[in-house]
Structures are given as structure tokens and as C-alpha cells.
Scaffold this active site. Structure first.
Site, PDB file in Angstrom:
ATOM      1  CG  HIS A 121      21.972 -11.693  13.097  1.00  0.00           C
ATOM      2  ND1 HIS A 121      22.443 -12.970  13.269  1.00  0.00           N
ATOM      3  CD2 HIS A 121      22.459 -11.270  11.906  1.00  0.00           C
ATOM      4  CE1 HIS A 121      23.181 -13.307  12.225  1.00  0.00           C
ATOM      5  NE2 HIS A 121      23.211 -12.299  11.377  1.00  0.00           N
ATOM      6  CG  ASN A 152      20.956 -15.868  19.076  1.00  0.00           C
ATOM      7  OD1 ASN A 152      20.163 -15.127  18.503  1.00  0.00           O
ATOM      8  ND2 ASN A 152      22.004 -16.397  18.481  1.00  0.00           N
ATOM      9  CD  GLU A 251      10.097   6.064  25.842  1.00  0.00           C
ATOM     10  OE1 GLU A 251       9.519   6.677  26.771  1.00  0.00           O
ATOM     11  OE2 GLU A 251       9.936   6.348  24.637  1.00  0.00           O
ATOM     12  CG  ASP A 257      11.365   9.936  23.614  1.00  0.00           C
ATOM     13  OD1 ASP A 257      10.495   9.045  23.668  1.00  0.00           O
ATOM     14  OD2 ASP A 257      11.109  11.115  23.280  1.00  0.00           O
ATOM     15  CG  PHE A 258      12.512   3.705  22.127  1.00  0.00           C
ATOM     16  CD1 PHE A 258      13.607   3.427  21.326  1.00  0.00           C
ATOM     17  CD2 PHE A 258      12.577   3.357  23.466  1.00  0.00           C
ATOM     18  CE1 PHE A 258      14.746   2.802  21.837  1.00  0.00           C
ATOM     19  CE2 PHE A 258      13.700   2.735  23.995  1.00  0.00           C
ATOM     20  CZ  PHE A 258      14.784   2.457  23.180  1.00  0.00           C
ATOM     21  CD  GLN A 267       6.691   9.780  21.666  1.00  0.00           C
ATOM     22  OE1 GLN A 267       7.477   9.369  22.522  1.00  0.00           O
ATOM     23  NE2 GLN A 267       6.906  10.882  20.968  1.00  0.00           N
ATOM     24  CD  GLU A 271       6.570   6.178  24.226  1.00  0.00           C
ATOM     25  OE1 GLU A 271       6.664   6.861  25.268  1.00  0.00           O
ATOM     26  OE2 GLU A 271       7.210   6.398  23.189  1.00  0.00           O
TER      27      GLU A 271
HETATM   28 MN    MN Z   1       8.777   7.830  23.459  1.00  0.00          MN
HETATM   29 MN    MN Z   2      19.664 -14.338  16.576  1.00  0.00          MN
END
Ligand code: MN
Ligand code: MN
Length: 277
Positions: A121, A152, A251, A257-258, A267, A271
Site C-alpha cells: 500500500h 513492506n 527530489e 519537486d515536493f 522549502q 528540504e
Molecule cells: Mn520542493
Molecule cells: Mn504495506
């Protein structure tokens, strides 16, 4: 043509929603904010090429689906204690995503069977348990990517539990992004017929605020977590903290870009900083 229309339509909705989130004012006189907007208040992750970012918006999360890799680039979701409830974990097969446009491959449950990889997930099942619909949404295969069991059930789930503790026990408001790095373009074997791409590494970014806080409360003191975990065997016993990195590094690895809605000077500070408990 139909795909393009759907894409443009989604994009218009997205932009309207974003301008609403950023300005706090409707961009059109009768604009009604949509439930999914809460998942992307830190901004839609963007890269140089949006032709392989098919945006899927649900009440429970927002995804960018990659129709060349047949797996999602990223998922964004909000988490606080209100998302948790008594709904039982869905049992049975995972669902094909019938919302994908014609011509897109729709991964199916059996693509993962006997492949050596689990159906991992992005948005954790337990984090959507307010009602059955919420929980089932996490079992739609666009919210799933191939993960080794040792990832996981190892450091990945340990970080998920850590997020749950923050949300439930510490009254935090989290904005989470998860996705994969797909440098080697390896595909699931077995029944999957080489369709679904296997991430080489899986990342997660978490912005930690107090419950009820949002974009306006993010400043250079805001705590953030970034991890990059290898998708391989032999790491089950590892702590999640072993894989702490910076958002900058994620990134760089992904090309995205987050936190695009966060002011650039903030940022920059957030970051490049590694998380410390
Ligand atoms: Mn960013
Ligand atoms: Mn999982």
C-alpha cells in the site's frame, strides 16, 4: 482525444482547487471546495514532464498514475486521528482501478501473484478505517506498488506505525507523500506479463503539524521526515530511522519537486534538514 479531455478536465479542477487552497478564497464565485483538496495542501508534486502524471483524486487521497510504468508515481494524503475508526480491513482481492481512461493498463490482483513481490500500500489500509468505503479505497491497485516482503513488513510498516502514533497519541496533523524510484524499469514477472514496474526504492515524506494546522502554519521550524528505503530482501529487521534522508535527496532521485505550495525560502530550509526525534 477522450483521454486528453479527461486529463484537461482533471487539470482544470486541480488548478481551481489549488488556487483555492493557496489563496483560501474561491477562484470562481460558486466554487465548492472538494474533499480531496486536503491531501495536497502542501502542493501537487511536479516534475519536468507531466505527460505521465495522470492525476486521480479521491476523497481518501490523491495519486499521480504513470501510464507508461503502470504504477503510480506518488500518493499524497492527509492523516490525523479522525481518519481512524472501526471499519474492518478489506479481505479478498485488490480492485482494478476502473477510473483509469481507455488505453491505460489496469493492474489486476493476479499481476502480483507468485511474483516475489507483495501488493504494497502507498496509503496504509489502517489509516483509512473511518468507514468501509475509505478502507476499500486503499485496496484499489493504483494505490499499490510492488514491495519485497522484507520492506513492506519491515522498515516500511514501522514508519507507518510511527505515523499512526503521531496522529493518534500525539494529536498531530500529517501530510504524507509516498512513491517509488524506478530507475531500472524492472517489471513484475509471473502472471503479471511484464506490465507493472517494480520500484528500486520506496520513499516517504511526512510534514508534521499539530492537529488542525495547515499550509499557513508551515515555517522553517516545522518537522519533516524523509526516508528512502531499498526494495530488497534482508532488511526486515532494520529500523525505519536507518533510512532517513533529506527531501532534497528524494527530489534529486525522483525528479519531483515536493511541498510546491510552501514558500521557496521555507522549502529550502525544510528540504535540506534530516529528521531528528
Ligand atoms: Mn520542493
Ligand atoms: Mn504495506
Amino acid at each position: 482525444m477522450k483521454n486528453i479531455k479527461i486529463f484537461i478536465f482533471s487539470y482544470v479542477i486541480l488548478v481551481c482547487g489549488l488556487s483555492f487552497s493557496i489563496t483560501g478564497k474561491p477562484s470562481e464565485s460558486n466554487y465548492i471546495p472538494q474533499p480531496w483538496e486536503v491531501h495536497v495542501v502542501m502542493g501537487i508534486p511536479t516534475d519536468n514532464d507531466n505527460s505521465d502524471d495522470y492525476i486521480i483524486t479521491r476523497d481518501q487521497y490523491v495519486l499521480s498514475y504513470n501510464q507508461n510504468k503502470n504504477v503510480s508515481n506518488w500518493a499524497c494524503w492527509n492523516l490525523n486521528e479522525d481518519w481512524f475508526g472501526d471499519a474492518p480491513r478489506h479481505s479478498g482481492s485488490f480492485f482494478r482501478d476502473n477510473s483509469l481512461p481507455d488505453g491505460f493498463y489496469r493492474a489486476k490482483h493476479n499481476d502480483y501473484t507468485n511474483s516475489g513481490y507483495e501488493r504494497g500500500h502507498m496509503v496504509m489500509s489502517e489509516q483509512r478505517t473511518k468507514n468501509i468505503e475509505d478502507n476499500e479505497s486503499t485496496f484499489i491497485l493504483t494505490n499499490v506498488f510492488p514491495q519485497r516482503a522484507d520492506l513492506n513488513k519491515g522498515p516500511w510498516v514501522k514508519l507507518e506505525f510511527y505515523c499512526n502514533d503521531l496522529a493518534i497519541d500525539q494529536d498531530k496533523e500529517l501530510y504524507i507523500i509516498a512513491g517509488g524510484v524506478y530507475d531500472n524499469d524492472r517489471k513484475l514477472k509471473g502472471k503479471g506479463k511484464g506490465k507493472v514496474t517494480i520500484p528500486d526504492s520506496c520513499y516517504k515524506i511526512i510534514v508534521i503539524l499539530n492537529k488542525g494546522e495547515g499550509l499557513a502554519d508551515v515555517d522553517s521550524n516545522t518537522q519533516v521526515i524523509a526516508v528512502m528505503m531499498p526494495n530488497k530482501k534482508g532488511i526486515k529487521k532494520h529500523k525505519w530511522q536507518r533510512y532517513i534522508t533529506t527531501i532534497d535527496a528524494v527530489e534529486y532521485s525522483t525528479g519531483y519537486d515536493f511541498l510546491t505550495a510552501v514558500p521557496v525560502d521555507v522549502q529550502e530550509v525544510l528540504e535540506e534538514r534530516e529528521f531528528q526525534e
